[in-house]
Motif scaffolding. Sequence first.
Motif, PDB file in Angstrom:
ATOM      1  N   ALA A   1      39.871  35.577  47.247  1.00  0.00           N
ATOM      2  CA  ALA A   1      39.176  35.182  45.943  1.00  0.00           C
ATOM      3  C   ALA A   1      38.768  35.828  44.722  1.00  0.00           C
ATOM      4  CB  ALA A   1      38.179  34.400  47.270  1.00  0.00           C
ATOM      5  N   GLY A   2      37.972  35.156  44.414  1.00  0.00           N
ATOM      6  CA  GLY A   2      37.432  35.354  43.152  1.00  0.00           C
ATOM      7  C   GLY A   2      38.005  35.220  42.000  1.00  0.00           C
ATOM      8  N   ILE A   3      38.583  36.055  40.389  1.00  0.00           N
ATOM      9  CA  ILE A   3      39.946  35.814  40.154  1.00  0.00           C
ATOM     10  C   ILE A   3      41.053  35.750  40.737  1.00  0.00           C
ATOM     11  CG2 ILE A   3      38.261  37.234  38.369  1.00  0.00           C
ATOM     12  CD1 ILE A   3      40.244  39.057  38.139  1.00  0.00           C
ATOM     13  N   GLY A   4      40.833  35.654  41.753  1.00  0.00           N
ATOM     14  CA  GLY A   4      42.677  35.918  42.272  1.00  0.00           C
ATOM     15  C   GLY A   4      43.235  36.920  41.893  1.00  0.00           C
ATOM     16  N   ALA A   5      42.472  37.473  42.340  1.00  0.00           N
ATOM     17  CA  ALA A   5      43.525  39.017  42.238  1.00  0.00           C
ATOM     18  C   ALA A   5      44.837  39.218  43.815  1.00  0.00           C
ATOM     19  CB  ALA A   5      42.104  40.420  41.964  1.00  0.00           C
ATOM     20  N   ALA A   6      45.657  40.155  43.294  1.00  0.00           N
ATOM     21  CA  ALA A   6      46.672  40.160  44.503  1.00  0.00           C
ATOM     22  C   ALA A   6      45.961  41.011  45.021  1.00  0.00           C
ATOM     23  CB  ALA A   6      47.877  40.538  44.136  1.00  0.00           C
ATOM     24  N   SER A   7      45.964  40.795  46.905  1.00  0.00           N
ATOM     25  CA  SER A   7      45.738  41.566  47.223  1.00  0.00           C
ATOM     26  C   SER A   7      46.646  43.262  47.830  1.00  0.00           C
ATOM     27  CB  SER A   7      45.617  41.405  48.905  1.00  0.00           C
ATOM     28  OG  SER A   7      47.015  41.258  49.575  1.00  0.00           O
ATOM     29  N   ALA A   8      46.455  43.718  48.340  1.00  0.00           N
ATOM     30  CA  ALA A   8      46.924  45.350  48.733  1.00  0.00           C
ATOM     31  C   ALA A   8      49.080  44.905  48.807  1.00  0.00           C
ATOM     32  CB  ALA A   8      46.630  46.479  49.135  1.00  0.00           C
ATOM     33  N   ALA A   9      49.012  44.277  49.748  1.00  0.00           N
ATOM     34  CA  ALA A   9      50.427  43.811  49.805  1.00  0.00           C
ATOM     35  C   ALA A   9      50.909  43.003  48.753  1.00  0.00           C
ATOM     36  CB  ALA A   9      49.643  42.820  51.159  1.00  0.00           C
ATOM     37  N   GLY A  10      50.032  41.960  47.629  1.00  0.00           N
ATOM     38  CA  GLY A  10      50.377  42.124  46.568  1.00  0.00           C
ATOM     39  C   GLY A  10      50.285  40.090  46.357  1.00  0.00           C
ATOM     40  N   GLY A  11      49.698  39.886  46.739  1.00  0.00           N
ATOM     41  CA  GLY A  11      50.142  37.920  46.476  1.00  0.00           C
ATOM     42  C   GLY A  11      50.092  37.552  45.038  1.00  0.00           C
ATOM     43  N   ALA A  12      50.791  36.917  44.228  1.00  0.00           N
ATOM     44  CA  ALA A  12      50.202  36.651  43.151  1.00  0.00           C
ATOM     45  C   ALA A  12      49.409  34.931  43.414  1.00  0.00           C
ATOM     46  CB  ALA A  12      51.356  35.922  42.687  1.00  0.00           C
ATOM     47  N   VAL A  13      48.535  34.824  42.719  1.00  0.00           N
ATOM     48  CA  VAL A  13      47.601  33.841  42.883  1.00  0.00           C
ATOM     49  C   VAL A  13      47.368  32.976  41.063  1.00  0.00           C
ATOM     50  CG1 VAL A  13      46.279  34.775  45.251  1.00  0.00           C
ATOM     51  CG2 VAL A  13      45.615  35.542  42.727  1.00  0.00           C
ATOM     52  N   ALA A  14      46.251  32.441  41.549  1.00  0.00           N
ATOM     53  CA  ALA A  14      45.923  31.432  40.374  1.00  0.00           C
ATOM     54  C   ALA A  14      44.763  31.997  39.818  1.00  0.00           C
ATOM     55  CB  ALA A  14      45.497  29.969  40.804  1.00  0.00           C
ATOM     56  N   ALA A  15      44.033  32.077  38.619  1.00  0.00           N
ATOM     57  CA  ALA A  15      42.506  32.557  38.573  1.00  0.00           C
ATOM     58  C   ALA A  15      41.714  31.706  38.861  1.00  0.00           C
ATOM     59  CB  ALA A  15      42.631  32.328  36.777  1.00  0.00           C
TER      60      ALA A  15
ATOM     61  N   ASP B   1      43.256  42.656  33.744  1.00  0.00           N
ATOM     62  CA  ASP B   1      41.605  43.051  33.299  1.00  0.00           C
ATOM     63  C   ASP B   1      41.765  41.847  32.569  1.00  0.00           C
ATOM     64  OD1 ASP B   1      40.102  43.885  31.216  1.00  0.00           O
ATOM     65  OD2 ASP B   1      40.297  45.897  30.808  1.00  0.00           O
ATOM     66  N   ASN B   2      40.016  41.349  32.736  1.00  0.00           N
ATOM     67  CA  ASN B   2      39.175  39.656  32.204  1.00  0.00           C
ATOM     68  C   ASN B   2      38.564  40.089  31.400  1.00  0.00           C
ATOM     69  OD1 ASN B   2      40.583  37.114  32.614  1.00  0.00           O
ATOM     70  ND2 ASN B   2      38.653  36.977  33.837  1.00  0.00           N
ATOM     71  N   ASP B   3      38.349  40.867  30.702  1.00  0.00           N
ATOM     72  CA  ASP B   3      37.383  41.150  29.764  1.00  0.00           C
ATOM     73  C   ASP B   3      38.323  42.100  28.958  1.00  0.00           C
ATOM     74  OD1 ASP B   3      35.212  41.610  28.122  1.00  0.00           O
ATOM     75  OD2 ASP B   3      33.779  42.241  29.859  1.00  0.00           O
ATOM     76  N   GLU B   4      39.011  41.207  27.098  1.00  0.00           N
ATOM     77  CA  GLU B   4      39.023  42.325  26.250  1.00  0.00           C
ATOM     78  C   GLU B   4      37.910  42.548  25.351  1.00  0.00           C
ATOM     79  OE1 GLU B   4      42.727  40.127  24.498  1.00  0.00           O
ATOM     80  OE2 GLU B   4      41.356  40.308  22.986  1.00  0.00           O
ATOM     81  N   SER B   5      36.366  42.132  25.584  1.00  0.00           N
ATOM     82  CA  SER B   5      35.323  42.925  24.004  1.00  0.00           C
ATOM     83  C   SER B   5      34.907  44.208  25.263  1.00  0.00           C
ATOM     84  CB  SER B   5      34.975  41.347  24.663  1.00  0.00           C
ATOM     85  OG  SER B   5      33.880  41.663  25.820  1.00  0.00           O
ATOM     86  N   SER B   6      35.364  44.000  26.516  1.00  0.00           N
ATOM     87  CA  SER B   6      33.922  45.762  26.428  1.00  0.00           C
ATOM     88  C   SER B   6      35.374  46.407  28.121  1.00  0.00           C
ATOM     89  CB  SER B   6      32.778  45.202  27.288  1.00  0.00           C
ATOM     90  OG  SER B   6      32.924  45.262  28.628  1.00  0.00           O
ATOM     91  N   PHE B   7      34.857  47.639  28.739  1.00  0.00           N
ATOM     92  CA  PHE B   7      35.649  48.094  29.552  1.00  0.00           C
ATOM     93  C   PHE B   7      35.493  47.614  31.480  1.00  0.00           C
ATOM     94  CE2 PHE B   7      36.086  51.625  26.267  1.00  0.00           C
ATOM     95  CZ  PHE B   7      37.230  51.425  26.093  1.00  0.00           C
ATOM     96  N   ALA B   8      34.715  46.223  30.772  1.00  0.00           N
ATOM     97  CA  ALA B   8      34.032  45.746  31.898  1.00  0.00           C
ATOM     98  C   ALA B   8      35.393  45.263  32.738  1.00  0.00           C
ATOM     99  CB  ALA B   8      33.561  44.768  32.257  1.00  0.00           C
ATOM    100  N   ASN B   9      36.017  45.068  34.130  1.00  0.00           N
ATOM    101  CA  ASN B   9      37.373  44.024  34.243  1.00  0.00           C
ATOM    102  C   ASN B   9      37.373  42.833  34.146  1.00  0.00           C
ATOM    103  OD1 ASN B   9      36.354  43.435  36.859  1.00  0.00           O
ATOM    104  ND2 ASN B   9      37.378  45.567  37.614  1.00  0.00           N
ATOM    105  N   GLY B  10      35.582  41.972  34.328  1.00  0.00           N
ATOM    106  CA  GLY B  10      36.001  40.600  34.379  1.00  0.00           C
ATOM    107  C   GLY B  10      35.909  40.085  36.034  1.00  0.00           C
ATOM    108  N   ILE B  11      36.309  40.930  37.257  1.00  0.00           N
ATOM    109  CA  ILE B  11      36.404  40.587  38.509  1.00  0.00           C
ATOM    110  C   ILE B  11      34.777  39.906  38.663  1.00  0.00           C
ATOM    111  CG2 ILE B  11      36.560  40.981  39.911  1.00  0.00           C
ATOM    112  CD1 ILE B  11      38.771  42.993  38.945  1.00  0.00           C
TER     113      ILE B  11
END
Length: 282
Positions: free
Chosen positions: A28-42, A89-99
């Motif tokens: 959950a969150g931004i929908g980042a895939a798990s280590a096993a690799g599922g694709a998800v919607a943001a 990376d969901n933050d283009e403005s800084s070195f944060a990743n937006g998660i």
Amino acid sequence: MPPSGSGGVASGLVGGVGGAVPGAAGAAGIGAASAAGGAVAAGSGGAGGGAGGNAGTCGLYVLQCTDGIDNDGDGLVDYADPECLGALDNDESSFANGIPGDNYDACTRDCYFDDNSGMGDDNCQWRLKCDPASTYPACTYDPTYVSARPNECSLEVSQSQTCLDRCPKMTANGCDCFGCCTVPGLDAPVRLEPSCTAADFGDPTKCPRCTQVTQCLNPCERCEICIGKPTLPADCQTTGGQPPYECPAGAPACGRYGIPPSQCPCGTSCVTGCCLSLFAVP
């Protein structure tokens, strides 16, 4: 570049996205895939996805660093923007990743370049109280803490084998697993933070100084473009159409010296010129 496999260079730092690898449901969150690799919607969890083609056909969600938009208005888009550290990376403005909630423990770091926050899937852990350069108010360097935990605070032996199998393959050139990166012209490495941008590398209040964990370091080689090093020396030339650097075995070069970042294979993203793993899988 380290034998664990991260490395490579290109005209920008990161870029296009391959699709998701097969596997379990995304987080959950931004929908980042798990280590096993599922694709998800943001914005939500998602069902496990199968492998496929590149972005749009692999089903991987599109975030700021893969959306083809200049989100921060600096004239640089996605791969060309130095603050983009990968397709997740969901933050283009800084070195944060937006998660949302990323690095919720301000004094303990996990793998900085993966798709989530927390040590559960990668077993990478670095406490800032162990870092002689740390000046964070809540986690300033503590020599008493270090002397009581010599292995936990070691720059050479503190990380588990699981961490070494997973995180370095996603780590940008010039950085350790925890986002502590060398920048040419500075007298000490800098820690990538939400307050830090490429224009602020010289400002330690925005880009704090740090000590690199050498056990999981991806060094910046002379003919590699790295964090804070967007160009190569003039004598680093291609020969026979090959890039002036080597990618990990089986990983194609991307960017200026290779395929377009958007054509990286499924489950990879163009990070410092090579199509590196998107997910913390061995």
